[in-house]
Design an enzyme around this catalytic site. Structure first.
Site, PDB file in Angstrom:
ATOM      1  N   GLU A  82      11.737  -4.885  -8.339  1.00  0.00           N
ATOM      2  CA  GLU A  82      11.560  -4.358  -9.510  1.00  0.00           C
ATOM      3  C   GLU A  82      11.346  -2.804  -9.140  1.00  0.00           C
ATOM      4  O   GLU A  82      11.883  -1.880 -10.079  1.00  0.00           O
ATOM      5  CB  GLU A  82      10.172  -4.829 -10.374  1.00  0.00           C
ATOM      6  N   SER A  86       8.936  -3.639  -3.673  1.00  0.00           N
ATOM      7  CA  SER A  86       9.725  -4.905  -4.567  1.00  0.00           C
ATOM      8  C   SER A  86      10.816  -4.354  -5.425  1.00  0.00           C
ATOM      9  O   SER A  86      11.042  -3.382  -5.487  1.00  0.00           O
ATOM     10  CB  SER A  86       8.502  -5.343  -5.336  1.00  0.00           C
ATOM     11  N   GLN A 120       1.339  -1.544  10.536  1.00  0.00           N
ATOM     12  CA  GLN A 120       1.329  -0.494   9.393  1.00  0.00           C
ATOM     13  C   GLN A 120       0.188  -0.828   8.299  1.00  0.00           C
ATOM     14  O   GLN A 120       0.197  -2.048   7.817  1.00  0.00           O
ATOM     15  CB  GLN A 120       2.688  -0.620   8.631  1.00  0.00           C
ATOM     16  N   GLU A 180      11.704   2.970   6.575  1.00  0.00           N
ATOM     17  CA  GLU A 180      11.410   1.385   6.638  1.00  0.00           C
ATOM     18  C   GLU A 180      12.669   0.620   5.875  1.00  0.00           C
ATOM     19  O   GLU A 180      12.819  -0.530   6.047  1.00  0.00           O
ATOM     20  CB  GLU A 180      10.238   1.060   5.712  1.00  0.00           C
TER      21      GLU A 180
HETATM   22  C1  LIG Z   1       4.976 -10.757   3.800  1.00  0.00           C
HETATM   23  C2  LIG Z   1       4.592  -9.352   3.400  1.00  0.00           C
HETATM   24  C3  LIG Z   1       4.446  -8.565   4.402  1.00  0.00           C
HETATM   25  C4  LIG Z   1       3.964  -7.153   4.405  1.00  0.00           C
HETATM   26  N1  LIG Z   1       3.803  -6.478   5.334  1.00  0.00           N
HETATM   27  C5  LIG Z   1       3.194  -5.186   5.155  1.00  0.00           C
HETATM   28  C6  LIG Z   1       2.644  -4.473   6.251  1.00  0.00           C
HETATM   29  O1  LIG Z   1       2.829  -4.580   7.344  1.00  0.00           O
HETATM   30  N2  LIG Z   1       2.138  -3.312   5.846  1.00  0.00           N
HETATM   31  C7  LIG Z   1       1.814  -2.768   4.707  1.00  0.00           C
HETATM   32  O2  LIG Z   1       1.009  -1.673   4.481  1.00  0.00           O
HETATM   33  N3  LIG Z   1       1.985  -3.429   3.653  1.00  0.00           N
HETATM   34  C8  LIG Z   1       2.691  -4.639   3.745  1.00  0.00           C
HETATM   35  N4  LIG Z   1       3.330  -5.435   2.791  1.00  0.00           N
HETATM   36  C9  LIG Z   1       2.775  -5.119   1.569  1.00  0.00           C
HETATM   37  C10 LIG Z   1       3.968  -4.779   0.544  1.00  0.00           C
HETATM   38  O3  LIG Z   1       4.625  -3.660   0.456  1.00  0.00           O
HETATM   39  C11 LIG Z   1       3.612  -4.886  -1.084  1.00  0.00           C
HETATM   40  O4  LIG Z   1       3.337  -6.249  -1.083  1.00  0.00           O
HETATM   41  C12 LIG Z   1       4.525  -4.410  -1.984  1.00  0.00           C
HETATM   42  O5  LIG Z   1       4.371  -3.063  -1.868  1.00  0.00           O
HETATM   43  C13 LIG Z   1       4.192  -5.029  -3.336  1.00  0.00           C
HETATM   44  O6  LIG Z   1       2.765  -4.666  -3.668  1.00  0.00           O
HETATM   45  P1  LIG Z   1       1.744  -5.899  -4.393  1.00  0.00           P
HETATM   46  O7  LIG Z   1       1.701  -6.966  -3.463  1.00  0.00           O
HETATM   47  O8  LIG Z   1       0.570  -4.808  -4.416  1.00  0.00           O
HETATM   48  O9  LIG Z   1       2.239  -6.023  -5.574  1.00  0.00           O
HETATM   49  P2  LIG Z   1       1.975  -5.261  -7.042  1.00  0.00           P
HETATM   50  O10 LIG Z   1       2.188  -3.955  -6.889  1.00  0.00           O
HETATM   51  O11 LIG Z   1       0.576  -5.715  -7.599  1.00  0.00           O
HETATM   52  O12 LIG Z   1       3.026  -5.780  -7.819  1.00  0.00           O
HETATM   53  C14 LIG Z   1       3.102  -7.274  -8.547  1.00  0.00           C
HETATM   54  C15 LIG Z   1       4.419  -7.353  -9.280  1.00  0.00           C
HETATM   55  O13 LIG Z   1       4.486  -6.254 -10.529  1.00  0.00           O
HETATM   56  C16 LIG Z   1       5.755  -5.668 -10.374  1.00  0.00           C
HETATM   57  N5  LIG Z   1       5.339  -4.163 -10.555  1.00  0.00           N
HETATM   58  C17 LIG Z   1       4.465  -3.348 -10.008  1.00  0.00           C
HETATM   59  N6  LIG Z   1       4.513  -2.054 -10.743  1.00  0.00           N
HETATM   60  C18 LIG Z   1       5.741  -2.268 -11.440  1.00  0.00           C
HETATM   61  C19 LIG Z   1       6.350  -1.101 -12.079  1.00  0.00           C
HETATM   62  N7  LIG Z   1       5.969   0.063 -12.459  1.00  0.00           N
HETATM   63  N8  LIG Z   1       7.649  -1.366 -12.712  1.00  0.00           N
HETATM   64  C20 LIG Z   1       7.877  -2.856 -12.750  1.00  0.00           C
HETATM   65  N9  LIG Z   1       7.367  -3.785 -11.954  1.00  0.00           N
HETATM   66  C21 LIG Z   1       6.282  -3.520 -11.410  1.00  0.00           C
HETATM   67  C22 LIG Z   1       6.005  -5.760  -8.924  1.00  0.00           C
HETATM   68  O14 LIG Z   1       7.458  -5.618  -8.467  1.00  0.00           O
HETATM   69  C23 LIG Z   1       5.552  -7.310  -8.542  1.00  0.00           C
HETATM   70  O15 LIG Z   1       6.595  -8.029  -9.044  1.00  0.00           O
HETATM   71  C24 LIG Z   1       3.732  -6.825   2.939  1.00  0.00           C
HETATM   72  C25 LIG Z   1       3.935  -7.801   1.858  1.00  0.00           C
HETATM   73  C26 LIG Z   1       4.545  -9.173   2.162  1.00  0.00           C
HETATM   74  C27 LIG Z   1       4.504  -9.978   1.154  1.00  0.00           C
END
Ligand SMILES: Cc1cc2nc3c(=O)[nH]c(=O)nc-3n(C[C@H](O)[C@H](O)[C@H](O)COP(=O)(O)OP(=O)(O)OC[C@H]3O[C@@H](n4cnc5c(N)ncnc54)[C@H](O)[C@@H]3O)c2cc1C
Length: 395
Positions: free
Chosen positions: A382, A380, A126, A244
């Protein structure tokens, strides 16, 4: 509301148990029980066994080769698989892309892609997230520009789970810069390997290799690999995300983890007594067990509701939050039960330190660290709380 399973559901549960008894190879259970990272060969073997039985695409209707199960049957299947220590089904092809192709794909895409997912021949990854686009997915920047009957793709994806095993990847790409960000996104499928596409490993905190970065440098992709219409990918992206989160509560996984914690706490001795007799530790086990029981009931209520209305509602976010909290608490308890024995990183365990703890102590520490991810991925916690405040509380 009567939360007991019907006779038909109980018969189904027995059918799944019988199948697992007869068809799940012992070496596969042993690999799962060890808690170590599963090699592709093990995952592939299990996919093929399920594919032959017609049970790989658990959400698929019969017309596409799926079993046509109800949400409750899918739940029972998951619980039984966890109880029997079967590997989890890698979801990207069977649970995510499959339903997308069934709903948005052309006849050719259905004919060529679906059978290869079911046979386990194609392994999908993905490609949604990017370094600047996770929760705010619509801000993704990977570009796809039309050049005759191809798109030329440039950009970077990240966190691509099990991308090292995949031979295909579906990506969200930007095909229009103007207007609302959501209106310029398309859903594009690519081959791995492709000229200009590079998969690079990301090492996780426990030392495992499960996620990757994917770099796209002038990758040429046939226009026929577009799913749905150009610039209309956001609808598909959201549809896929709802799949998902299928069975996201992970009830079966937590039931297994609870048994493991109890068994550890009976075996580990603190101050001359089994840890399970320590009132503080016992209280934590009791609290998480009560939470898990409450979640099981909530999960079933929602599954019956989804069965009636034909689709799950926004309340699945409750399951995502609670399910991951229960799971992380259980992993923390297992780690605490082991104490210093849980500290070794993979590969550092020796005959000498095995004397102090159970055989799977090394994997327990790794599992604890690895499972910090569950409250982040799949949207996440949140973000799930934001969904609940808007969609259910109307705030
Ligand atoms: C082990 C692992 C496997 C994954 N596998 C895949 C995969 O196969 N394919 C893929 O496409 N993605 C994958 N992901 C990505 C995953 O979907 C994202 O990590 C997730 O959507 C969070 O995005 P970010 O890491 O950019 O965090 P951010 O969006 O930068 O968030 C950082 C923090 O801020 C908080 N936050 C952000 N916006 C808000 C808001 N509006 N209100 C309140 N709080 C907020 C978040 O909850 C989090 O605590 C994976 C992630 C992990 C950790």
């Amino acid at each position: 509301m009567d939360l007991r399973f019907t006779q038909q559901e109980l018969a189904f549960q027995q059918e799944v148990r019988d199948f697992l008894n007869a068809s799940l190879p012992e070496h596969i259970c042993a690999a799962v029980r060890s808690g170590a990272e599963l090699p592709r060969t093990v995952l592939q073997e299990w996919h093929e066994i399920l594919g032959r039985k017609g049970w790989l695409g658990t959400t698929w209707p019969k017309e596409y080769g799926g079993p046509g199960w109800t949400p409750v049957e899918r739940y029972l299947f998951d619980v039984e698989c966890n109880r029997a220590c079967a590997p989890r089904i890698v979801p990207f092809g069977p649970s995510m892309l499959g339903p997308v192709i069934q709903n948005f794909g052309t006849r050719e895409q259905k004919d060529s892609i679906l059978p290869r997912i079911l046979s386990g021949e194609d392994w999908w990854a993905q490609g949604y997230s990017e370094p600047g686009a996770g929760s705010d997915l619509a801000s993704l920047k990977t570009r796809a520009e039309r050049d005759g009957d191809h798109y030329v793709v440039n950009g970077q994806k990240t966190w691509t789970t099990l991308g090292q095993h995949a031979n295909k990847i579906f990506c969200l790409v930007r095909t229009k810069k103007e207007g609302k960000p959501q209106e310029g996104i398309s859903f594009l499928m690519m081959d791995i390997p492709s000229q200009g596409l590079e998969v690079r490993p990301i090492r996780l905190i426990e030392g495992g290799y499960e996620v990757n970065e994917v770099f796209l440098d002038n990758v040429r992709v046939p226009v026929s690999n577009l799913v749905g219409e150009e610039n209309k990918g956001w609808t598909i992206a959201k549809f896929l995300l709802s799949h998902e989160r299928t069975n996201i509560a992970g009830v079966g996984i937590s039931m297994q983890a609870l048994e493991e914690v109890k068994s550890l706490a009976r075996r580990m001795i603190r101050k001359g007594k089994p840890l399970i007799e320590d009132p503080l530790f016992a209280a934590r086990i009791a609290r998480v067990e009560i939470d898990l029981e409450a979640m099981k009931i909530t999960n079933l209520r929602m599954l019956y509701q989804a069965q009636k209305q034909g689709h799950p509602g926004p309340e699945t976010s409750i399951l995502k939050i609670k399910g991951t909290q229960v799971n992380q608490e259980l992993r923390d308890l297992a780690r605490r039960a082991l104490g210093p024995v849980a500290a070794p990183f993979p590969g550092t365990i020796t005959e000498a330190n095995l004397m102090f703890g159970p055989l799977n102590s090394e994997a327990n520490a790794a599992t604890y660290f690895n499972n910090r991810k569950t409250s982040i991925f799949g949207g996440s916690n949140e973000i799930q709380r934001n969904i609940l405040t808007k969609a259910m509380l109307g705030l």
